[in-house]
Design an enzyme around this catalytic site. Structure first.
Site, PDB file in Angstrom:
ATOM      1  CG  ASP A   1     -14.316 -42.116   9.640  1.00 25.87           C
ATOM      2  OD1 ASP A   1     -13.974 -40.953   9.397  1.00 25.87           O
ATOM      3  OD2 ASP A   1     -13.983 -42.725  10.668  1.00 25.87           O
TER       4      ASP A   1
ATOM      5  CG  ASP B   1      -8.988 -37.273  12.955  1.00 22.96           C
ATOM      6  OD1 ASP B   1      -8.902 -36.392  13.823  1.00 22.96           O
ATOM      7  OD2 ASP B   1      -8.338 -38.330  12.994  1.00 22.96           O
TER       8      ASP B   1
END
Length: 349
Positions: A109, A167
């Site tokens: 991320d 995601d």
């Protein structure tokens, strides 16, 4: 409420057609004036609001987290919409404290963290020191790429498996932007490859998806497909469907590949067609509506995320279905049914 709701709703403000933009900006400023009084800027990064309270759960700028970029992203947007130097200075302080993340290779991320902070800061101010941070972060993420599988690795905690989650389409923006800045085509090739593999292996025929695909880390064969955070392995978790709506749209922004645009439209149509009349989905599209599930939460995060992709997708397709869905979502989110100030909170939603 997760901070990503707040960040994505800020992205949408310039495009709102049926709500007074000044009202939304003033509302956001009021809420964030209160929030900025309750945290230490540059040391505390809000992640989740505590219901019926002005208090927030916070994370450190660098430590096993993925949400720290959202708060500086909000601050940058507040600066953009108000031109108030107060928000610029707060945004700089919150962004600069994230610098160490650019060299991390243990966190998929990094794309979220860097593009929401340094990415938005560069977009709005052209700070000459920010592009190198973005390139460094792209090179760090590139180290998680597996050429046999054609993707970057999402999770490191599953032995003998190379897990890729839907995601992480959102994290690819740092690879795309790193390529745009540095002209290193390897970064572009990695981002496009990851996108194509996600379309191939995560999507179902109806354009719903499996949140996660686990590949063998030895021969790249598929071990299993599952949904870690949704209702069931076979279900469609609303939030990661929204990540795909916006992630595929961003990938098309950079690649201009029709194959990716078709996927963006497919997942967007599924999201719109399977949401309730007000446009705000239940937390999972496949949760049974029966006596065993008497309360099924709506997901304002998923709606906000999807809306940011839908309005951009409308710009590429001129399909009014996406514009209408965007407007419906924004009008619903700004209503008393979802606004945080209706229940005495400092969040936006």
């Amino acid at each position: 409420m997760l901070l990503k709701v707040i960040y994505f709703i800020q992205i949408l403000i310039p495009f709102v057609l049926t709500i007074n933009i000044t009202d939304i900006v003033n509302y956001s400023v009021r809420q964030y004036n209160e929030l900025s009084k309750s945290i230490i800027i540059g040391k505390e990064y809000p992640t989740e609001g505590i219901p019926l309270s002005y208090k927030w759960n916070c994370t450190e700028p660098v430590k096993n987290q993925w949400t720290s970029g959202f708060y500086p992203g909000v601050l940058w947007h507040l600066y953009k919409y108000t031109n108030d130097n107060k928000w610029r200075q707060l945004a700089i302080k919150a962004t600069d404290s994230l610098s160490e993340n650019q060299m991390r290779t243990d966190n998929i991320d990094i794309g979220f963290i860097i593009m929401c902070s340094y990415g938005k800061g560069y977009e709005f101010t052209k700070n000459s020191s920010y592009p190198q941070v973005i390139v460094n972060a792209a090179n760090s993420l590139a180290k998680r790429f597996n050429y046999n599988i054609g993707c970057t690795q999402s999770w490191d905690n599953t032995p003998n498996e190379f897990v890729v989650i839907a995601d992480n389409m959102m994290d690819l923006e740092v690879l795309f932007e790193g390529w745009r800045i540095s002209k290193n085509k390897t970064l572009l090739d990695m981002a496009v490859s990851h996108t194509i593999q996600t379309i191939k292996y995560h999507l179902r025929e109806d354009y719903s998806h499996y949140q996660a695909v686990a590949f063998s880390d030895t021969n790249a064969t598929i071990i299993r497909k599952f949904t870690a955070q949704g209702y069931a392995d076979w279900s469609c978790w609303a939030q990661s469907q929204a990540w795909l709506v916006t992630g595929f749209t961003i990938a098309y922004r950079y690649s201009k590949l029709d194959y990716i645009l078709n996927a963006a439209e497919g997942v967007s149509n599924y999201f719109i067609d399977n949401s309730p009349p007000d446009g705000i989905p239940y937390w999972d599209f496949d949760v049974p509506h029966d006596s065993n599930h008497t309360y099924i939460p709506r997901d304002s995060s998923a709606a906000s995320i999807a809306a940011s992709g839908l309005i951009e997708l409308y710009g590429y397709t001129n399909n009014t279905k996406y514009l209408n869905a965007f407007n419906k979502i924004i009008n619903s989110l700004y209503s008393d049914n979802y606004r945080a100030d209706a229940v005495f909170q400092v969040a936006i939603l």
